[in-house]
Design a protein around this motif. Structure first.
Motif, mmCIF file in Angstrom:
data_model
loop_
_atom_site.group_PDB
_atom_site.id
_atom_site.type_symbol
_atom_site.label_atom_id
_atom_site.label_comp_id
_atom_site.label_asym_id
_atom_site.label_seq_id
_atom_site.Cartn_x
_atom_site.Cartn_y
_atom_site.Cartn_z
ATOM 1 N N SER A 57 1.025 -0.815 -0.250
ATOM 2 C CA SER A 57 0.145 0.447 0.051
ATOM 3 C C SER A 57 0.616 1.039 -0.074
ATOM 4 C CB SER A 57 -0.956 0.094 1.476
ATOM 5 O OG SER A 57 -1.995 0.653 1.519
ATOM 6 N N ASN A 58 0.270 2.062 -0.767
ATOM 7 C CA ASN A 58 1.377 3.068 -0.196
ATOM 8 C C ASN A 58 1.243 4.074 0.801
ATOM 9 O OD1 ASN A 58 1.537 3.823 -3.408
ATOM 10 N ND2 ASN A 58 -0.522 4.976 -3.030
ATOM 11 N N GLU A 59 2.485 4.545 0.849
ATOM 12 C CA GLU A 59 2.783 5.069 2.053
ATOM 13 C C GLU A 59 1.651 6.255 2.910
ATOM 14 O OE1 GLU A 59 6.829 7.650 4.582
ATOM 15 O OE2 GLU A 59 6.817 6.922 2.318
ATOM 16 N N SER A 60 1.621 7.068 1.792
ATOM 17 C CA SER A 60 0.207 7.741 2.187
ATOM 18 C C SER A 60 -1.021 6.913 2.669
ATOM 19 C CB SER A 60 0.230 8.974 1.005
ATOM 20 O OG SER A 60 -0.485 7.751 0.084
ATOM 21 N N SER A 61 -1.605 6.336 2.298
ATOM 22 C CA SER A 61 -2.557 5.624 2.884
ATOM 23 C C SER A 61 -2.435 5.020 5.032
ATOM 24 C CB SER A 61 -2.646 4.255 2.768
ATOM 25 O OG SER A 61 -1.861 3.262 2.387
ATOM 26 N N ILE A 62 -0.905 5.130 5.308
ATOM 27 C CA ILE A 62 -0.835 4.556 6.807
ATOM 28 C C ILE A 62 -0.951 6.058 7.279
ATOM 29 C CG2 ILE A 62 1.035 3.870 8.487
ATOM 30 C CD1 ILE A 62 2.155 2.735 6.216
ATOM 31 N N TYR A 63 -0.658 6.821 6.651
ATOM 32 C CA TYR A 63 -0.848 8.835 6.905
ATOM 33 C C TYR A 63 -2.364 9.476 7.628
ATOM 34 C CZ TYR A 63 4.471 9.591 7.092
ATOM 35 O OH TYR A 63 5.908 9.457 7.465
ATOM 36 N N ARG A 64 -2.935 8.470 6.539
ATOM 37 C CA ARG A 64 -4.217 9.147 7.054
ATOM 38 C C ARG A 64 -4.498 8.148 7.811
ATOM 39 N NH1 ARG A 64 -5.270 6.240 1.112
ATOM 40 N NH2 ARG A 64 -4.727 8.217 0.603
ATOM 41 N N TYR A 65 -4.127 7.538 8.452
ATOM 42 C CA TYR A 65 -4.628 6.370 10.289
ATOM 43 C C TYR A 65 -3.615 7.473 11.349
ATOM 44 C CZ TYR A 65 -7.316 3.225 7.725
ATOM 45 O OH TYR A 65 -8.243 2.393 6.727
ATOM 46 N N PHE A 66 -3.063 7.405 10.786
ATOM 47 C CA PHE A 66 -1.572 7.383 12.095
ATOM 48 C C PHE A 66 -0.522 9.244 11.753
ATOM 49 C CE2 PHE A 66 -2.374 3.191 13.009
ATOM 50 C CZ PHE A 66 -2.614 3.449 14.468
ATOM 51 N N GLU A 67 -0.340 10.570 12.621
ATOM 52 C CA GLU A 67 0.711 11.178 12.383
ATOM 53 C C GLU A 67 1.963 11.143 12.155
ATOM 54 O OE1 GLU A 67 -0.071 14.822 14.767
ATOM 55 O OE2 GLU A 67 -2.214 14.276 14.304
ATOM 56 N N ASN A 68 2.691 9.497 12.680
ATOM 57 C CA ASN A 68 3.683 9.052 12.688
ATOM 58 C C ASN A 68 3.459 7.898 13.691
ATOM 59 O OD1 ASN A 68 3.743 9.752 15.682
ATOM 60 N ND2 ASN A 68 4.127 11.760 14.975
ATOM 61 N N LYS A 69 4.801 7.968 13.181
ATOM 62 C CA LYS A 69 5.180 6.288 14.097
ATOM 63 C C LYS A 69 5.516 6.360 15.571
ATOM 64 C CE LYS A 69 9.967 5.308 14.523
ATOM 65 N NZ LYS A 69 11.382 4.408 13.544
ATOM 66 N N HIS A 70 5.331 7.410 15.786
ATOM 67 C CA HIS A 70 5.087 7.362 17.466
ATOM 68 C C HIS A 70 3.711 7.176 17.966
ATOM 69 C CE1 HIS A 70 5.556 8.736 21.537
ATOM 70 N NE2 HIS A 70 4.728 9.537 21.153
ATOM 71 N N LYS A 71 3.104 7.908 17.053
ATOM 72 C CA LYS A 71 1.749 7.492 17.252
ATOM 73 C C LYS A 71 1.494 5.868 17.477
ATOM 74 C CE LYS A 71 0.420 12.282 18.716
ATOM 75 N NZ LYS A 71 -0.164 12.835 17.264
ATOM 76 N N LEU A 72 1.455 5.717 16.172
ATOM 77 C CA LEU A 72 1.144 4.360 16.374
ATOM 78 C C LEU A 72 1.571 2.950 17.467
ATOM 79 C CD1 LEU A 72 0.293 1.538 14.257
ATOM 80 C CD2 LEU A 72 2.996 1.816 12.949
ATOM 81 N N LEU A 73 2.840 3.761 17.804
ATOM 82 C CA LEU A 73 3.726 3.088 18.650
ATOM 83 C C LEU A 73 2.750 3.547 20.100
ATOM 84 C CD1 LEU A 73 6.052 1.007 20.042
ATOM 85 C CD2 LEU A 73 7.009 2.696 20.633
ATOM 86 N N VAL A 74 2.835 4.789 20.389
ATOM 87 C CA VAL A 74 1.901 5.077 21.532
ATOM 88 C C VAL A 74 0.437 3.787 21.204
ATOM 89 C CG1 VAL A 74 0.429 6.282 22.658
ATOM 90 C CG2 VAL A 74 2.400 6.547 22.348
#
Length: 223
Positions: A57-74
Motif C-alpha cells: 500500500s502507499n505510504e500516504s495511506s498509512i498517514y490517513r490513520y496515524f500522524e507518525n510512527k510515535h503515535k502508532l507505537l502509542v
C-alpha cells in the motif's frame, strides 16, 4: 477467558489516531503488520515506507490513520494495556481474598504472554515482545507532559491503579503502594528483557519466573 475477552471493548484514546484502524480492513492490516515489522527490525528502523511496502500500500495511506510512527507505537501500547486491563478485571472480579487477588493481578501483568486470539489481527505474544523492548519510548519523550494531559496514558495508569487498590485492601497502612506497583509493572518488562538478552544480571528464568520474583517481593513488602 478467551470467549469473554472477545466481547470486551479495547479502549484507545481517539486523539492518538487520525482514523480508527479498527474500522477498516486496511487499518487492521496496518496494525497487524506493523506489530510483525517492528518486532522484526526494531522501532528505530521502522518507517511507514517500509510498512507500506510490506502491506503493498502507499505510504500516504498509512498517514490517513496515524500522524507518525510515535503515535502508532502509542496506539499499540494503549491497545496492549487495555487488553491487559480486561484480563485483570476478569481474573480478579470474583476473588474475595485480597492477598489471592493481588497474587493473581501480579501474575497477569508479569507473566509470559501467549497469543489468545481475542483479536485475530493482533498477535498478543509478539505485541508483548514489543512492549518489553519499546514501551519506554512512548514515555521518554519531550511531549510526555502534553500527551499525558491529553489522556494518551490513561489506560496504562488505570491498570496500575487497579492493582494499587488491591494493595490497599491487603495492607491499608502501606505508604508506597503506587511506587510498588509501578515498579512491579515496569520492572517486569525489564526483567523479561534481561532474560532475553542479558541473562547474567537477572535471577529470573523459566523455572524461577519474573512472576515468582514479584509475587515474593510484594508478599514480603506488605507482610
Amino acid at each position: 477467558m478467551n470467549t469473554v475477552l472477545s466481547y470486551l471493548k479495547i479502549q484507545v484514546n481517539e486523539k492518538i489516531y487520525v482514523k480508527d484502524p479498527e474500522t477498516s480492513a486496511l487499518g487492521k492490516k496496518i496494525i497487524e503488520q506493523s506489530i510483525l515489522l517492528i518486532h522484526e527490525i526494531g522501532f528505530d528502523n521502522f518507517t511507514f515506507k517500509k510498512l507500506g511496502e510490506k502491506i503493498n500500500s502507499n505510504e500516504s495511506s498509512i498517514y490517513r490513520y496515524f500522524e507518525n510512527k510515535h503515535k502508532l507505537l502509542v496506539y499499540l501500547s494503549s491497545w496492549y494495556w487495555s487488553w491487559m486491563e480486561n484480563k485483570l478485571v476478569i481474573a480478579t472480579t470474583n476473588v474475595l481474598d485480597p492477598k489471592e487477588k493481588l497474587k493473581i493481578a501480579i501474575a497477569i501483568v508479569t507473566e509470559k504472554i501467549t497469543n489468545d486470539n481475542s483479536a485475530l489481527h493482533i498477535n498478543e505474544a509478539v505485541l508483548n515482545k514489543i512492549i518489553i523492548s519499546e514501551f519506554t519510548k512512548t514515555l521518554h519523550t519531550k511531549e510526555i507532559d502534553q500527551e499525558n494531559k491529553e489522556g494518551f496514558f490513561l489506560i496504562y495508569k488505570r491498570v496500575i491503579n487497579r492493582i494499587v487498590a488491591i494493595v490497599k485492601e491487603v495492607n491499608p497502612e502501606y505508604a508506597f503502594s503506587k511506587s510498588l506497583i509501578s515498579t512491579i509493572v515496569e520492572g517486569s518488562l525489564h526483567q523479561h528483557f534481561l532474560m532475553d538478552h542479558l541473562k547474567t544480571i537477572t535471577d529470573c528464568t523459566d523455572s524461577e519466573s519474573t512472576t515468582d520474583f514479584y509475587q515474593n517481593l510484594a508478599e514480603k513488602v506488605l507482610s
